[in-house]
Scaffold this active site. Structure first.
Site, PDB file in Angstrom:
ATOM      1  N   LYS A 163       7.470   5.236   2.805  1.00  0.00           N
ATOM      2  CA  LYS A 163       6.449   5.327   1.896  1.00  0.00           C
ATOM      3  C   LYS A 163       7.213   6.205   0.400  1.00  0.00           C
ATOM      4  CE  LYS A 163       1.827   6.803   0.674  1.00  0.00           C
ATOM      5  NZ  LYS A 163       0.599   7.499   1.104  1.00  0.00           N
TER       6      LYS A 163
ATOM      7  N   SER B 194      -3.246   5.181  -0.359  1.00  0.00           N
ATOM      8  CA  SER B 194      -2.235   5.144  -1.195  1.00  0.00           C
ATOM      9  C   SER B 194      -0.971   4.557  -0.568  1.00  0.00           C
ATOM     10  CB  SER B 194      -1.872   6.410  -1.664  1.00  0.00           C
ATOM     11  OG  SER B 194      -1.313   7.463  -0.649  1.00  0.00           O
TER      12      SER B 194
ATOM     13  N   SER C  79      -5.502   7.780   3.052  1.00  0.00           N
ATOM     14  CA  SER C  79      -4.556   7.110   2.444  1.00  0.00           C
ATOM     15  C   SER C  79      -3.831   6.332   3.265  1.00  0.00           C
ATOM     16  CB  SER C  79      -3.594   7.914   1.743  1.00  0.00           C
ATOM     17  OG  SER C  79      -4.231   8.204   0.240  1.00  0.00           O
TER      18      SER C  79
END
Length: 476
Positions: free
Chosen positions: A72, A148, A172
């Protein structure tokens, strides 16, 4: 290895093939690249697939030996690689060192192949940025992949990699897992180190882990990433045994708190409620005791505490911009983030202190309301994946207050447990009438991931989801 073979295995299965000598790590990365080239033009989940990914070396042993893995683009760092956090402000930023998480991942044999998309500084449940564009859901391209960890989830759901790095400060991991049909565990506070630079990320709200497709990958990943590191502020009880061993142990009879009413202003959709009730009925048939519960915390407290804690993370933006020798304005940050930064910088000391007091109150209220239960069962989100743009940080028309209220009320079932520090997992237990995944969340007691592993295994056995495949998928 063709894409059909590659996509038919989870991360544990691919590692077994490598150990047996049936496939090499390089061949797996070649398959991941082919999958990326096939699906990413449609979903825009991967911001960089490393040009040298096939030559990345690693150990010859480990739980996930040879398995390609995406990082990520925020949080855990990888030395010498870009980390741009979905922001024009960070364009070209290169990390100087491997984080503890990255060291553990590489030590387990995972081969980093690239970076997945994030909303700017991970501040939204929708992965849409001016830097990288919109990340689309493989189940329906006009719907959000969530955030996210939206790029990570979309890539796993589309078959690019079997598992990917993710993190969760207010939902997230679980939002995109729920909307993309994946397994998404947010571990207990302190279970996985964020060090050496983010050991108290967002004042304890945020944790790092993975999104994946199977419960055994979740358990194996816990065994890899769980454990304290030097300087960690949250040291919790170590597990009694490896989490993979929990897969072989009985669950026992549990007291289950069932959340059938909204915890915020967004009502639970009928299809979501139906799958929640089906899951509760499954657990009852397994011998567990089910009792409905009211919201354990005030939804307004969740908005003040969780979103307020999130926003405090923007207080260092002026210093960051100065260190990069860049302006902090509309040329470097998105409209909503600029408004949130201005709002945060204008806060009084009393307002800041109140955020921490509200988080303390949430922890107390939830503990009192749920202390008689072993697990809680809730929707992951009250609705399935909505259309793009609902609460994107790219929207000039959204005020800071409108963004905070809207983004938070969709995710009230989630941010609650970032505040308490409890572990919680989203499981893909159904589809709505439009064929979109429905995530159901199981919440454990603090430091009790073991029970979540066993319950998730039971539900996976009762309602197998491995055959579910998104319409946009590398194996199609």
């Amino acid at each position: 290895m063709n894409l059909s073979d590659y996509c038919s295995h989870d991360a544990t299965g691919l590692a077994d093939l490598v150990r047996r000598g049936e496939v090499s790590a390089r061949e797996l990365t070649e398959a991941a690249r082919a999958a990326h080239e096939k699906v990413d033009p449609e979903i825009n989940a991967v911001v960089e697939f490393y040009a040298d990914a096939e030559t990345v070396s690693g150990p010859e042993e480990g739980a996930f030996v040879g398995v390609p893995f995406l990082r990520k683009d925020i949080g855990s760092t990888e030395a010498g690689r870009l980390q741009e956090c979905g922001s024009r402000l960070m364009k070209g930023n290169v990390a100087k060192a491997d984080s503890y998480y990255t060291a553990r991942a590489k030590g387990a044999g995972l081969r980093y192949a690239g970076r997945s998309a994030v909303p700017e500084f991970a501040f939204a449940g929708f992965t849409e940025t001016l830097l990288e564009g919109v990340t689309r859901n493989p189940w329906s391209l006009d719907r959000s992949a969530g955030g996210s960890s939206g790029g990570a989830a979309a890539a796993v759901a589309a078959g690019v990699v079997p598992m990917a790095h993710a993190s969760d400060g207010g939902g997230s991991i679980r939002i995109p897992a729920g909307w993309c049909g994946l397994v998404g565990l947010n571990p207990s506070r302190g279970r996985v180190s964020g060090g050496p630079d983010n050991q108290d990320s967002l004042f304890g709200l945020a944790r790092e882990f993975v999104v994946c497709r199977t419960v055994r990958d979740m358990a194996a990943a816990l065994d890899v990433f769980a454990g304290p590191e030097p300087g960690d502020p949250f040291i919790i009880a170590r597990p009694e045994r490896p989490y993979l061993e929990e897969l072989q142990r009985p669950t026992g009879k549990l007291r289950v708190g069932l959340a059938r009413t909204a915890w915020g202003r967004v009502p639970i959709a009928a299809d979501v409620l139906a799958v929640l009730d089906e899951t509760a009925a499954l657990l009852a048939a397994m011998g567990h005791e089910i009792e409905e519960i009211a919201p354990p915390a005030d939804p307004e407290d969740i908005m003040v505490g969780v979103m307020g804690g999130f926003n405090l993370g923007l207080a260092d933006m002026p210093a960051l911009a100065r260190s990069l020798n860049r302006p902090l304005d509309a040329t470097t940050m998105e409209p909503v983030l600029l408004k949130l930064t201005e709002q945060t910088l204008a806060m009084s000391p009393a307002e800041i202190v109140n955020i921490f007091e509200v988080m303390r109150k949430i922890r107390h209220d939830v503990a009192i309301a749920t202390q008689r239960f072993d697990i809680l069962l809730t929707p992951t989100t009250p609705v399935t994946a909505p259309e793009h743009g609902r609460f994107a940080t790219t929207r000039e028309d959204l005020t800071a207050a409108e963004f905070s209220e809207g983004d938070t009320t969709l995710f009230t079932f989630l941010g609650t447990f970032n505040a308490t520090g409890q572990p919680s997992v989203s499981l893909p237990l159904g589809l709505d009438g439009n064929g979109m995944p429905i995530g159901i969340q199981v919440v454990g007691r603090f430091a009790d991931e073991a029970t979540l592993v066993r319950v998730a295994r039971d539900l996976e056995d009762a309602r197998p989801w491995s055959a579910l495949r998104a319409p946009v998928h590398a194996a199609r």
